[in-house]
Enzyme design. Sequence first.
Site, short mmCIF file in Angstrom:
data_model
loop_
_atom_site.label_atom_id
_atom_site.label_comp_id
_atom_site.label_asym_id
_atom_site.label_seq_id
_atom_site.Cartn_x
_atom_site.Cartn_y
_atom_site.Cartn_z
N ASP A 1 0.83 -1.22 0.00
CA ASP A 1 0.00 0.00 0.00
C ASP A 1 0.85 1.26 0.00
O ASP A 1 0.44 2.30 0.52
CB ASP A 1 -0.96 0.01 1.20
CG ASP A 1 -1.81 -1.24 1.28
OD1 ASP A 1 -2.39 -1.63 0.26
OD2 ASP A 1 -1.87 -1.84 2.37
N LYS B 1 2.54 2.27 -5.12
CA LYS B 1 3.30 1.82 -6.31
C LYS B 1 2.51 2.02 -7.59
O LYS B 1 3.08 2.37 -8.62
CB LYS B 1 3.67 0.34 -6.15
CG LYS B 1 4.60 0.06 -4.97
CD LYS B 1 5.00 -1.41 -4.91
CE LYS B 1 3.84 -2.33 -4.59
NZ LYS B 1 3.24 -2.07 -3.26
N HIS C 1 -3.82 -1.81 -6.71
CA HIS C 1 -3.05 -0.65 -7.12
C HIS C 1 -4.00 0.43 -7.61
O HIS C 1 -4.74 0.23 -8.57
CB HIS C 1 -2.06 -1.04 -8.22
CG HIS C 1 -0.94 -1.89 -7.72
ND1 HIS C 1 0.05 -2.39 -8.52
CD2 HIS C 1 -0.65 -2.34 -6.47
CE1 HIS C 1 0.91 -3.10 -7.80
NE2 HIS C 1 0.48 -3.08 -6.55
N GLN D 1 2.18 -5.97 -3.31
CA GLN D 1 2.45 -6.05 -1.86
C GLN D 1 3.75 -5.28 -1.53
O GLN D 1 4.11 -4.37 -2.25
CB GLN D 1 2.51 -7.51 -1.37
CG GLN D 1 1.16 -8.23 -1.38
CD GLN D 1 0.81 -8.84 -2.71
OE1 GLN D 1 1.62 -9.44 -3.39
NE2 GLN D 1 -0.45 -8.71 -3.09
#
Length: 421
Positions: free
Chosen positions: A8, A11, A36, A214
């Site tokens: 989180d 990205k 995302h 992740q």
Amino acid sequence: MVGLQWGDEGKGKVVDRIAGDFDAVVRFQGGSNAGHTVVVGGRKRIFHLVPSGVLQGKLGVIGNGVVVDPDVLLEELDSLRSAGVDARILLSDKAHVTTELHKLQDEAEELSRGGRAIGTTRRGIGPTYADKAARIGIRVSDLLHADLLREKLEHLYKSKEWISHALGRFPSFDELYDGLIRSGERLRPYVGRSEYVLNRMLAGGSRILFEGAQGSLLDLDYGTYPYSTSSNTIAAAASTGSGVPPSAISEVIGVAKAYTTRVGGGSFPTEEKGEVGETLRKLGDEYGATTGRPRRCGWFDAVAGRYSAMLSGVDYAVITKLDVLGQLNRVKVAVAYRIDGSMVDEFPSTPEELERVVPVYEEFDGWRDAGREFWERARREGRSALPRSLRDYIGRIEEALGIPVRGLSYGPSREEYLELG
């Protein structure tokens, strides 16, 4: 591009921002447990399997290291199509398939853990990777061959009949089989041998961006096991999860929030459980893109970030959500740990040791009095135009991580991004 925390980190936004400089964007691990978020033109899009770079018109590759839920992937493709986005997608024929059986198994296993539940998304990711390792999994290529799929699914189905007793529900074989056949036919145009495509692109001089899911602290080997994800999330996994040789990877970017968040179980040294944590959650809208669960929030952890940067050989970092900390009077960075009274600067290996950590903080003035207009000025004039308090904060992070910070994100949209010299 990898996350330096527990996921989180933002990205997706950073990938979308820089994808214009690349020819393809590749997801190489994880599954639909990833979320995302990208905001373009005021519209929010959440990707679970499709690489974020498709919004820049780039080829989106879902590599062999990803576990694919066909229903989720088809839903994402339909959503993009209805929004007028002509996404170019290549799906590895070697990627493993997450079925309804895996999702039910995930739920049953979490319930059986009781108070020691890991806090999975219950999307079936762990069971899919487990079946892959046990060599009884179903791959995307199997969906395209009816007889082969039936044979493999029969074996998988029998191995999971215990779930019906644990949960009191279980799909019929024909329902499961027919659904996978239909999904396979719809996915057929996208399926290919992605390892050949990517290596040919590299040979032809193309640039490829690998989008991690992740975060490094959730890595199956190096993260906070067993409170981790089921795949390797560090940069080395980009090679095994795509078929591109390690020697082809020329640069690693690490992404971190200006503070730290975590979803699910497991120790979190800098977590703030009181008013500060709630304030960060509220200001940062810290709720999971995949599950909607509230994220646990705390200060920036440089010990954990330095460990993550080391594991992936990160060349430089991007710090996100600086606009959130910009609303506070004082901010902190954990620069070391105390464990049982002794100072340490290495990230612990066991959850028991991590549980005993007492963070050693350095405090900094906030930069809230500067106003948002300073970001626009900094985009024109560079780092020197930033408030001194913010420059001090970023400089301390650079020093603690041992790598430069070259990008700052100060809002959710593509445009709210500052490149540092």
